[in-house]
Design a protein around this motif. Structure first.
Motif, PDB file in Angstrom:
ATOM      1  N   HIS A 117      32.217  42.460  32.101  1.00  0.00           N
ATOM      2  CA  HIS A 117      32.117  43.641  32.955  1.00  0.00           C
ATOM      3  C   HIS A 117      31.587  43.335  34.350  1.00  0.00           C
ATOM      4  O   HIS A 117      31.440  44.250  35.155  1.00  0.00           O
ATOM      5  CB  HIS A 117      31.203  44.688  32.311  1.00  0.00           C
ATOM      6  CG  HIS A 117      31.871  45.510  31.244  1.00  0.00           C
ATOM      7  ND1 HIS A 117      32.803  46.491  31.524  1.00  0.00           N
ATOM      8  CD2 HIS A 117      31.745  45.478  29.893  1.00  0.00           C
ATOM      9  CE1 HIS A 117      33.223  47.044  30.395  1.00  0.00           C
ATOM     10  NE2 HIS A 117      32.595  46.452  29.384  1.00  0.00           N
ATOM     11  N   TRP A 118      31.280  42.074  34.642  1.00  0.00           N
ATOM     12  CA  TRP A 118      30.730  41.728  35.955  1.00  0.00           C
ATOM     13  C   TRP A 118      31.473  40.540  36.549  1.00  0.00           C
ATOM     14  O   TRP A 118      31.862  39.609  35.844  1.00  0.00           O
ATOM     15  CB  TRP A 118      29.254  41.376  35.851  1.00  0.00           C
ATOM     16  CG  TRP A 118      28.365  42.548  35.645  1.00  0.00           C
ATOM     17  CD1 TRP A 118      27.735  43.292  36.602  1.00  0.00           C
ATOM     18  CD2 TRP A 118      27.988  43.131  34.396  1.00  0.00           C
ATOM     19  NE1 TRP A 118      26.995  44.297  36.029  1.00  0.00           N
ATOM     20  CE2 TRP A 118      27.126  44.223  34.672  1.00  0.00           C
ATOM     21  CE3 TRP A 118      28.300  42.843  33.064  1.00  0.00           C
ATOM     22  CZ2 TRP A 118      26.577  45.007  33.674  1.00  0.00           C
ATOM     23  CZ3 TRP A 118      27.763  43.622  32.063  1.00  0.00           C
ATOM     24  CH2 TRP A 118      26.905  44.689  32.377  1.00  0.00           C
ATOM     25  N   ARG A 119      31.647  40.581  37.866  1.00  0.00           N
ATOM     26  CA  ARG A 119      32.279  39.501  38.604  1.00  0.00           C
ATOM     27  C   ARG A 119      31.683  39.507  40.019  1.00  0.00           C
ATOM     28  O   ARG A 119      31.076  40.503  40.432  1.00  0.00           O
ATOM     29  CB  ARG A 119      33.791  39.706  38.665  1.00  0.00           C
ATOM     30  CG  ARG A 119      34.189  40.974  39.421  1.00  0.00           C
ATOM     31  CD  ARG A 119      35.656  41.292  39.283  1.00  0.00           C
ATOM     32  NE  ARG A 119      35.979  42.564  39.914  1.00  0.00           N
ATOM     33  CZ  ARG A 119      37.118  43.238  39.722  1.00  0.00           C
ATOM     34  NH1 ARG A 119      38.036  42.735  38.896  1.00  0.00           N
ATOM     35  NH2 ARG A 119      37.340  44.379  40.339  1.00  0.00           N
ATOM     36  N   MET A 167      31.182  40.198  43.785  1.00  0.00           N
ATOM     37  CA  MET A 167      31.736  41.133  44.754  1.00  0.00           C
ATOM     38  C   MET A 167      32.591  40.356  45.751  1.00  0.00           C
ATOM     39  O   MET A 167      32.295  39.205  46.074  1.00  0.00           O
ATOM     40  CB  MET A 167      30.600  41.847  45.484  1.00  0.00           C
ATOM     41  CG  MET A 167      31.055  42.912  46.478  1.00  0.00           C
ATOM     42  SD  MET A 167      29.657  43.689  47.337  1.00  0.00           S
ATOM     43  CE  MET A 167      29.173  42.354  48.427  1.00  0.00           C
ATOM     44  N   PRO A 178      26.065  49.724  36.150  1.00  0.00           N
ATOM     45  CA  PRO A 178      27.356  50.439  36.090  1.00  0.00           C
ATOM     46  C   PRO A 178      27.473  51.519  37.153  1.00  0.00           C
ATOM     47  O   PRO A 178      28.576  51.861  37.580  1.00  0.00           O
ATOM     48  CB  PRO A 178      27.352  51.018  34.673  1.00  0.00           C
ATOM     49  CG  PRO A 178      26.547  50.037  33.885  1.00  0.00           C
ATOM     50  CD  PRO A 178      25.454  49.604  34.817  1.00  0.00           C
ATOM     51  N   GLY A 209      26.436  51.210  40.192  1.00  0.00           N
ATOM     52  CA  GLY A 209      26.660  50.597  41.489  1.00  0.00           C
ATOM     53  C   GLY A 209      25.421  50.181  42.243  1.00  0.00           C
ATOM     54  O   GLY A 209      25.510  49.532  43.274  1.00  0.00           O
ATOM     55  N   GLU A 255      29.236  42.498  40.895  1.00  0.00           N
ATOM     56  CA  GLU A 255      29.549  43.916  40.788  1.00  0.00           C
ATOM     57  C   GLU A 255      30.039  44.250  39.383  1.00  0.00           C
ATOM     58  O   GLU A 255      30.620  43.418  38.686  1.00  0.00           O
ATOM     59  CB  GLU A 255      30.594  44.307  41.823  1.00  0.00           C
ATOM     60  CG  GLU A 255      31.929  43.617  41.650  1.00  0.00           C
ATOM     61  CD  GLU A 255      32.947  44.061  42.694  1.00  0.00           C
ATOM     62  OE1 GLU A 255      32.662  45.046  43.408  1.00  0.00           O
ATOM     63  OE2 GLU A 255      34.021  43.454  42.770  1.00  0.00           O
ATOM     64  N   HIS A 256      29.820  45.507  38.983  1.00  0.00           N
ATOM     65  CA  HIS A 256      30.294  45.991  37.689  1.00  0.00           C
ATOM     66  C   HIS A 256      31.695  46.576  37.861  1.00  0.00           C
ATOM     67  O   HIS A 256      31.965  47.254  38.839  1.00  0.00           O
ATOM     68  CB  HIS A 256      29.330  47.053  37.156  1.00  0.00           C
ATOM     69  CG  HIS A 256      29.671  47.531  35.771  1.00  0.00           C
ATOM     70  ND1 HIS A 256      30.517  48.577  35.528  1.00  0.00           N
ATOM     71  CD2 HIS A 256      29.263  47.083  34.559  1.00  0.00           C
ATOM     72  CE1 HIS A 256      30.604  48.765  34.218  1.00  0.00           C
ATOM     73  NE2 HIS A 256      29.851  47.869  33.613  1.00  0.00           N
ATOM     74  N   TYR A 257      32.596  46.261  36.928  1.00  0.00           N
ATOM     75  CA  TYR A 257      33.951  46.799  37.034  1.00  0.00           C
ATOM     76  C   TYR A 257      34.424  47.304  35.677  1.00  0.00           C
ATOM     77  O   TYR A 257      33.822  47.006  34.642  1.00  0.00           O
ATOM     78  CB  TYR A 257      34.907  45.724  37.573  1.00  0.00           C
ATOM     79  CG  TYR A 257      35.134  44.547  36.657  1.00  0.00           C
ATOM     80  CD1 TYR A 257      36.228  44.528  35.778  1.00  0.00           C
ATOM     81  CD2 TYR A 257      34.253  43.455  36.638  1.00  0.00           C
ATOM     82  CE1 TYR A 257      36.439  43.448  34.943  1.00  0.00           C
ATOM     83  CE2 TYR A 257      34.474  42.381  35.818  1.00  0.00           C
ATOM     84  CZ  TYR A 257      35.559  42.379  34.969  1.00  0.00           C
ATOM     85  OH  TYR A 257      35.782  41.302  34.141  1.00  0.00           O
TER      86      TYR A 257
END
Length: 481
Positions: free
Chosen positions: A453-455, A457, A383, A385, A479-481
């Protein structure tokens, strides 16, 4: 402090190569990278590089804590340095980096990994290294722990069973050419049954040729395990032979080719190309073994591994050490995964051959053929980064994925809510519709309650071109979003 380590290959003439960048994480706001090296304490030159058997110096880049191989930057040894400025080449994040020496595409020296952090638009300066030719091998260090197991007469060793065979002690022998190097932490009385230094780290990070040996009180080698080419990494653990026990026995067995009569060598390619870290990872091949069979075992049912090497090495040569008993054999070359399971084998010859005492067995290079394969290695961002060492560290519980054919938009090999992993692989023989083409990976990571929560980048996991019959690899960042 300047790091020092030994190049193990014989001296060879070198050819210069162009600076090369291979891999992943390209785009805006990247970090530039620089670093330098010396040879025997002096500026690198064509002659000094040839003297230590290195033509190319590689800055190998890994995810933290011994995790997946991420990228590498290559330069000619004689250049003495690598500096990508003003070009950014590395995405922001935490990494481990290590200097490595290569000759003819084969790694000849490997150093300690250093933890580093790359920042957007910044510059990363890597600690220098000195490649040394004259020093004797000294594997002692504080980077890796080691374990090895053995039995005597197929049972837990005792003082009586060891004495009956005349075995006083056992050791992990490190080979420096014809010289055997022994370290006290990896030597034990025979009746111990196990060497396990954990949590103590007793080995310097590096690439070694080793063998497990049983010795008499006079130091005579009475029995051995297979010759093995192994890697030790910072913070890692080396389980010799995968912690499978080596048995020392007086009872004749149906087939035992391990001995001290002949040397062996073999080489391999993957789908017609020299193996790399990426292609080996893509097909799940960790090691490549030379396996001997009795001359009448035409079913290839009872093989014994004589030698093993890291898949990416591409070749192994036991000389000057003899590892094979004189006899009559069949032979096969096997690629195995981390669990020791065979993932591919060469087509073994059905023509037995004789091995006299004092011979050298040189198996012609074999090609290990795999179906068209595409593998993604996935780094999961925390989370905050940074790049985590694994799913657990990032907080990912499960994920869904599918391979998208960029030409048609069709999804292939879709799976939902599977246990989180750092690897996704597709093979032509098992994934309907997959073959030559250009593909992107759809993935969505979730926490325990299923919330996504992740996709990938932007620009990651996408537009990977796969040729028919090839082994393709891509590094992804979720990446976490």
């Amino acid at each position: 402090m300047t790091q020092r380590f030994v190049s193990a290959l014989a001296r060879v003439a070198l050819g210069l190569v162009a600076l090369a960048f291979v891999g992943c994480h390209r785009g805006a706001d990247l970090s530039s990278v620089s670093g330098s090296w010396t040879v025997d304490g002096a500026a690198a030159s064509t002659a000094s590089c040839a003297a230590v058997g290195i033509d190319t110096v590689r800055l190998a880049i890994y995810a933290p804590s011994g995790a997946a191989y991420v990228d590498h930057i290559d330069g000619p040894c004689a250049a003495g340095s690598i500096d990508t400025r003003p070009n950014g080449v590395l995405a922001p994040g935490d990494y481990d980096v290590a200097w490595e020496g290569f000759v003819g595409g084969v790694r000849s020296a490997a150093g300690t990994r250093h933890p580093v952090t790359a920042f957007a638009g910044g510059h990363l300066s890597v600690p220098p290294v000195d490649f040394v030719s004259a020093a004797a091998l000294d594997p002692r260090g504080t980077d890796a722990s080691v374990s090895a197991h053995w039995t005597v007469e197929h049972a837990v060793p005792t003082s009586a069973s060891c004495a009956a065979l005349g075995i006083a002690r056992v050791r992990v022998a490190f080979y420096d050419g014809a010289t055997v190097v022994e370290i006290a932490a990896l030597t034990s009385a025979c009746d111990g049954g196990v060497i396990d230094t954990r949590p103590a780290r007793v080995l310097r990070a590096g690439h070694y040729t080793v063998q497990f040996q049983a010795l008499s009180s006079a130091g005579i080698v009475l029995g051995t395990g297979a010759m093995a080419s192994v890697d030790a990494s910072v913070g890692g653990h080396l389980a010799l032979y995968g912690d499978a026990p080596v048995d020392f026995s007086s009872t004749p067995v149906a087939f035992d080719p391990i001995g001290v009569d002949a040397t062996v060598s073999y080489a391999w390619t993957l789908d017609g190309r020299a193996p790399t870290l990426e292609s080996c990872y893509a097909v799940g091949a960790s090691e490549v073994h030379m396996v001997m069979f009795a001359a009448d075992d035409t079913a290839f049912a009872h093989g014994v591994s004589i030698a093993q090497a890291a898949c990416r090495d591409g070749a192994f040569d036991s000389r000057p050490t003899s590892v094979l008993r004189a006899g009559r054999y069949l032979v096969s070359i096997e690629a195995r995964d981390d669990a020791g399971l065979v993932v591919q084998t060469s087509a073994p010859t059905l023509d037995p051959f004789d091995v006299p005492s004092g011979a050298h067995v040189d198996v012609p290079a074999v090609d290990l053929v795999f179906a068209t394969t595409l593998t993604f290695a996935i780094d999961w961002a925390t989370p905050g980064g940074s790049i985590a060492a694994n799913c657990v560290a990032a907080g990912v519980d499960s994920f869904s994925y599918a391979l998208v054919d960029d030409a048609t938009g069709v999804m292939l090999g879709r799976r939902d809510a599977v246990a989180c992993s750092g690897r996704v692989s597709f093979e032509e023989s098992v994934t309907p519709g997959f073959g030559a083409g250009t593909y992107s990976l759809f993935l969505a990571g979730a926490i325990t309650d299923g919330t996504l929560h992740w996709r990938p980048m932007a620009g990651s996991c996408s537009a990977v071109t796969v040729a028919s019959g090839s082994i393709a690899f891509d590094q992804c960042l979720a990446e976490h979003y």
